[in-house]
Each structure stands twice: as C-alpha cells, then as structure tokens.
Design an enzyme around this catalytic site. Structure first.
Site, PDB file in Angstrom:
ATOM      1  N   HIS A   1     120.947  58.627  75.705  1.00 12.91           N
ATOM      2  CA  HIS A   1     122.183  59.422  75.938  1.00 12.91           C
ATOM      3  C   HIS A   1     123.161  58.708  75.750  1.00 12.91           C
ATOM      4  CE1 HIS A   1     121.619  57.783  80.352  1.00 12.91           C
ATOM      5  NE2 HIS A   1     122.869  57.752  80.136  1.00 12.91           N
TER       6      HIS A   1
ATOM      7  N   GLU B   1     127.341  63.783  87.947  1.00  8.63           N
ATOM      8  CA  GLU B   1     127.012  63.823  86.474  1.00  8.63           C
ATOM      9  C   GLU B   1     126.280  65.021  86.076  1.00  8.63           C
ATOM     10  OE1 GLU B   1     123.688  63.079  85.135  1.00  8.63           O
ATOM     11  OE2 GLU B   1     123.098  61.595  86.552  1.00  8.63           O
TER      12      GLU B   1
ATOM     13  N   GLN C   1     125.689  62.554  78.490  1.00  8.00           N
ATOM     14  CA  GLN C   1     125.810  62.577  79.898  1.00  8.00           C
ATOM     15  C   GLN C   1     127.254  62.701  80.139  1.00  8.00           C
ATOM     16  OE1 GLN C   1     125.188  58.736  81.721  1.00  8.00           O
ATOM     17  NE2 GLN C   1     123.690  59.775  83.210  1.00  8.00           N
TER      18      GLN C   1
ATOM     19  N   HIS D   1     129.247  54.392  77.877  1.00  7.48           N
ATOM     20  CA  HIS D   1     128.021  53.892  77.717  1.00  7.48           C
ATOM     21  C   HIS D   1     127.202  54.382  76.757  1.00  7.48           C
ATOM     22  CE1 HIS D   1     126.598  56.010  81.256  1.00  7.48           C
ATOM     23  NE2 HIS D   1     125.386  56.108  80.382  1.00  7.48           N
TER      24      HIS D   1
ATOM     25  N   GLU E   1     122.816  50.770  78.260  1.00  7.41           N
ATOM     26  CA  GLU E   1     121.800  51.070  79.726  1.00  7.41           C
ATOM     27  C   GLU E   1     120.515  51.014  78.577  1.00  7.41           C
ATOM     28  OE1 GLU E   1     123.115  54.429  81.589  1.00  7.41           O
ATOM     29  OE2 GLU E   1     121.084  54.978  82.341  1.00  7.41           O
TER      30      GLU E   1
END
Ligand code: MC0
Length: 144
Positions: free
Chosen positions: A7, A43, A59, A83, A133
């Site tokens: 994502h 989220e 996301q 991110h 991430e």
C-alpha cells in the site's frame, strides 16, 4: 525480498472526506477500517488489485493526536504521501537482512498493522527520504 507494493499511506486531516474523494474519483472500494491506537491513527484501506502474496491498497490515515507520527507529519509537511509499504513473505527475515545492511529499523519486532498484517518501519533518512514499511499480510484464515 519485496514481492509487491502492499500500500501507499496518505496522511489526511479528515478521513471521511478523503475516503469520499478517493473512492468516488478512482472507483475504489473501502475494504477495511480500523483504529490503531499503538500507531496513533484512524485508517481506511481502499482496494486496488490482488496479487501474489496479497492485495494492493491506498491507505488513508488520520491522526488520533497531534503528537502521533501522522499528527507531526501533517503539522510539518501538510497532507500527502506519508509512506510506501512493501509486501514481504517473512517480515522477521526481511528485518534482519535489511538491518544487517545498516538501515535503521524503527521497530525492534513486528507490530500489528491493517487487516491482521504484521508491520515494521524503516527510517526515512536511510531510504532516500521515504518512510518505508514492511508488511507481511495475514494468511487468509487470519484476515476474516
Ligand atoms: C518524518 N520524516 C519523514 C516522515 N516523517 N520523512 C519522510 N516521510 C515521513 N513520513 C522526517 C522529518 O521530516 C525529519 O526530517 C525527520 O524525519 C525526523 O522527523 P520528526 O518530525 O522529528 O519526527 P520523529 O523523528 O519523532 O519521527 C519520525 C519517524 C516516526 C519517521 C521516526 O514518524 C516513526 O517512527 N514512524 C513510523 C510509525 C508511523 O509512521 N506510524 C503511522 C502509520 P528533517 O530533515 O526535518 O530532520 S501507521 C500505519 O501505517 C499502519 C496502521 C499500517 O500500515 O498498517
């Protein structure tokens, strides 16, 4: 090591407004919503496609407080790309291998992420300025 982009995380001030925009504009379905107290976010996951090892998503992230990571990011940089998250088959192994190469791990061990995943962050200053991430998606039986 990376199987796919799991994502991209987008920081926003108003989750409901951004869900409406992204779902209507790009015709994406919201497949999960969650409050993650440990990460300080509310989220939503908008599904893009399925692939080997899991899906890919946008996301949307709204901070739970001003002193959370996303709250601080919004104050400093405003809304936008927060991110990039890569899917890995074995997060513990990926963390060890990446850590051995001198990249700072922001988590000593995997933490709870969206939809039953396990996640860990890498310091943006060690990854070309991009908060990165790692995601090990939940096995199908865990994500129901
Ligand atoms: C901060 N920096 C970033 C950044 N956040 N650079 C690129 N992308 C970001 N998102 C830069 C700042 O501009 C600053 O650079 C430097 O990093 C230090 O930032 P800071 O504002 O002083 O803040 P710190 O150091 O207290 O924290 C930054 C850090 C933190 C990345 C270490 O936010 C963190 O640990 N993040 C990981 C957890 C997280 O973000 N959780 C929320 C998503 P200069 O040059 O100004 O010094 S949770 C999530 O996404 C879950 C739910 C999931 O996916 O399932």
């Amino acid at each position: 090591m990376f199987m796919r982009i799991d994502h991209i995380g987008i920081a926003c001030r108003n989750l409901e407004e951004k869900i409406a925009f992204f779902s209507e504009t790009f015709e994406l379905d919201v497949v999960a919503r969650e409050v993650n107290e440990e990460q300080g976010v509310k989220e939503a996951m908008l599904h893009i496609a399925d692939g080997e090892g899991g899906g890919s998503y946008i996301q949307l992230l709204e901070p739970l407080s001003d002193d959370s990571p996303v709250g601080k990011f919004l104050a400093k940089r405003g809304e936008g790309l927060h991110h990039v998250a890569f899917g890995v088959p074995d997060i513990a192994m990926a963390m060890t291998k990446i850590g051995e190469k001198g990249v700072r791990l922001l988590d000593e061990r995997p933490r709870h992420g969206s939809m039953g995943s396990e996640i860990a962050f890498l310091h943006p200053k060690d990854v070309g300025g991009v908060l990165t991430e790692l995601v090990q998606a939940a096995r199908p039986s865990q994500s129901a």
